[in-house]
Design a protein around this motif. Structure first.
Motif, PDB file in Angstrom:
ATOM      1  N   GLY A  67       0.808  -1.210   0.000  1.00 21.73           N
ATOM      2  CA  GLY A  67       0.000   0.000   0.000  1.00 21.73           C
ATOM      3  C   GLY A  67       0.841   1.259   0.000  1.00 21.73           C
ATOM      4  O   GLY A  67       0.545   2.224  -0.717  1.00 21.73           O
ATOM      5  N   ALA A  68       1.904   1.260   0.792  1.00 25.53           N
ATOM      6  CA  ALA A  68       2.800   2.416   0.843  1.00 25.53           C
ATOM      7  C   ALA A  68       3.513   2.605  -0.490  1.00 25.53           C
ATOM      8  O   ALA A  68       3.682   3.742  -0.958  1.00 25.53           O
ATOM      9  CB  ALA A  68       3.821   2.240   1.973  1.00 25.53           C
ATOM     10  N   ILE A  69       3.924   1.517  -1.101  1.00 23.68           N
ATOM     11  CA  ILE A  69       4.615   1.608  -2.392  1.00 23.68           C
ATOM     12  C   ILE A  69       3.668   2.139  -3.467  1.00 23.68           C
ATOM     13  O   ILE A  69       4.060   2.986  -4.283  1.00 23.68           O
ATOM     14  CB  ILE A  69       5.188   0.234  -2.797  1.00 23.68           C
ATOM     15  N   VAL A  70       2.438   1.659  -3.466  1.00 24.55           N
ATOM     16  CA  VAL A  70       1.464   2.167  -4.432  1.00 24.55           C
ATOM     17  C   VAL A  70       1.261   3.664  -4.235  1.00 24.55           C
ATOM     18  O   VAL A  70       1.282   4.445  -5.199  1.00 24.55           O
ATOM     19  CB  VAL A  70       0.122   1.409  -4.312  1.00 24.55           C
ATOM     20  N   ASP A  71       1.082   4.090  -2.999  1.00 22.27           N
ATOM     21  CA  ASP A  71       0.922   5.525  -2.712  1.00 22.27           C
ATOM     22  C   ASP A  71       2.138   6.318  -3.190  1.00 22.27           C
ATOM     23  O   ASP A  71       2.002   7.401  -3.777  1.00 22.27           O
ATOM     24  CB  ASP A  71       0.716   5.756  -1.218  1.00 22.27           C
ATOM     25  N   TYR A  72       3.313   5.785  -2.942  1.00 20.83           N
ATOM     26  CA  TYR A  72       4.554   6.473  -3.318  1.00 20.83           C
ATOM     27  C   TYR A  72       4.661   6.619  -4.833  1.00 20.83           C
ATOM     28  O   TYR A  72       4.935   7.713  -5.351  1.00 20.83           O
ATOM     29  CB  TYR A  72       5.760   5.698  -2.772  1.00 20.83           C
ATOM     30  N   ILE A  73       4.456   5.528  -5.547  1.00 17.07           N
ATOM     31  CA  ILE A  73       4.590   5.564  -7.007  1.00 17.07           C
ATOM     32  C   ILE A  73       3.532   6.480  -7.621  1.00 17.07           C
ATOM     33  O   ILE A  73       3.822   7.264  -8.533  1.00 17.07           O
ATOM     34  CB  ILE A  73       4.523   4.142  -7.594  1.00 17.07           C
ATOM     35  N   ILE A  74       2.307   6.406  -7.117  1.00 14.41           N
ATOM     36  CA  ILE A  74       1.245   7.283  -7.622  1.00 14.41           C
ATOM     37  C   ILE A  74       1.593   8.750  -7.374  1.00 14.41           C
ATOM     38  O   ILE A  74       1.420   9.607  -8.253  1.00 14.41           O
ATOM     39  CB  ILE A  74      -0.101   6.925  -6.972  1.00 14.41           C
ATOM     40  N   ALA A  75       2.095   9.055  -6.181  1.00 12.88           N
ATOM     41  CA  ALA A  75       2.419  10.445  -5.846  1.00 12.88           C
ATOM     42  C   ALA A  75       3.587  10.964  -6.673  1.00 12.88           C
ATOM     43  O   ALA A  75       3.586  12.125  -7.107  1.00 12.88           O
ATOM     44  CB  ALA A  75       2.729  10.558  -4.355  1.00 12.88           C
ATOM     45  N   LYS A  76       4.588  10.108  -6.905  1.00 13.75           N
ATOM     46  CA  LYS A  76       5.796  10.571  -7.581  1.00 13.75           C
ATOM     47  C   LYS A  76       5.714  10.460  -9.096  1.00 13.75           C
ATOM     48  O   LYS A  76       6.268  11.308  -9.811  1.00 13.75           O
ATOM     49  CB  LYS A  76       6.999   9.781  -7.067  1.00 13.75           C
ATOM     50  N   TYR A  77       5.043   9.435  -9.589  1.00 10.78           N
ATOM     51  CA  TYR A  77       5.063   9.163 -11.023  1.00 10.78           C
ATOM     52  C   TYR A  77       3.669   9.125 -11.678  1.00 10.78           C
ATOM     53  O   TYR A  77       3.573   8.997 -12.899  1.00 10.78           O
ATOM     54  CB  TYR A  77       5.748   7.816 -11.296  1.00 10.78           C
TER      55      TYR A  77
END
Length: 213
Positions: A67-77
């Motif tokens: 979940g954290a990785i999905v949030d991170y990738i969505i926010a950054k990319y």
């Protein structure tokens, strides 16, 4: 470049799929489970202190938890893709189903898997209660996708990316008969037909049968 460390038959398939949906350049490093224990190999466990999949590396950052990785990738990319904004009528549904995937469905299936491995009596109260909880979760998903194309409504989002692992690959570890959930089967047909999903699964788990029904 973003590096996705993918453990076969694991929640890290979500991250491979997300990158394919977004068209984000990434390096994929695949790891096989131990054929006897089905656990991650030592070199995967060494990537992060928690020792579980998924793990990404982005520059100096090492990040775990899907979940954290999905949030991170969505926010950054993501550039606003695959999410709904607070002004969208389906925003609350998007948030709910995004968190339902791991907060309720995956957690329940994990508990049921562990209880089944204990070889408890079929009428054990905890086992009976956990089975019922998992059934309710599947029934809830089935009712939702009876009325909408995707979990958040008419739009495909990361809520769908989060839940599909639990509905499919997780059933290698905790079998579940989807014949009682015809709307889930139809839903999996829709998401399974997405080109990015096909590419992700072929890259991450080549040769694995996809449990889409």
């Amino acid at each position: 470049m973003l590096t996705v460390h993918h453990l076969g038959k694991s929640q890290s398939e979500r991250i491979v799929w997300l990158c394919e949906e977004l068209g984000v350049p990434y390096e994929l490093k695949r790891y096989a489970r131990d054929p006897v224990t089905m656990l991650a190999p030592p070199d995967y466990k060494a990537l992060h202190p928690i020792g579980a999949a998924p793990v990404i590396v982005d520059g100096d950052l090492v990040l775990a938890e899907s979940g954290a990785i999905v949030d991170y990738i969505i926010a950054k990319y993501g550039n606003g893709r695959l999410v709904l904004g607070a002004d969208d009528a389906d925003f609350a549904q998007f948030l709910y189903w995004f968190h339902f995937a791991n907060g309720t469905l995956q957690a329940g299936m994990g508990r049921l898997m562990l209880l089944n491995r204990l070889k408890l009596a079929d009428d054990n109260p905890m086992l009976v209660a956990t089975r019922a909880r998992v059934d309710r979760a599947f029934d809830f998903v089935d009712a939702r996708v009876r009325d909408v194309e995707y979990l958040a409504g008419s739009t495909f989002t990361v809520a769908d990316i989060m839940i599909v692992f639990s509905l499919t690959t997780m059933r290698y570890f905790q079998p579940y008969d989807l014949s009682r959930c015809p709307n889930v089967v139809s839903y999996l047909g829709r998401v399974g037909a997405r080109p990015a999903y096909g590419r992700a699964m072929k890259k991450g788990d080549p040769g694995m049968a996809l449990l889409l029904n």
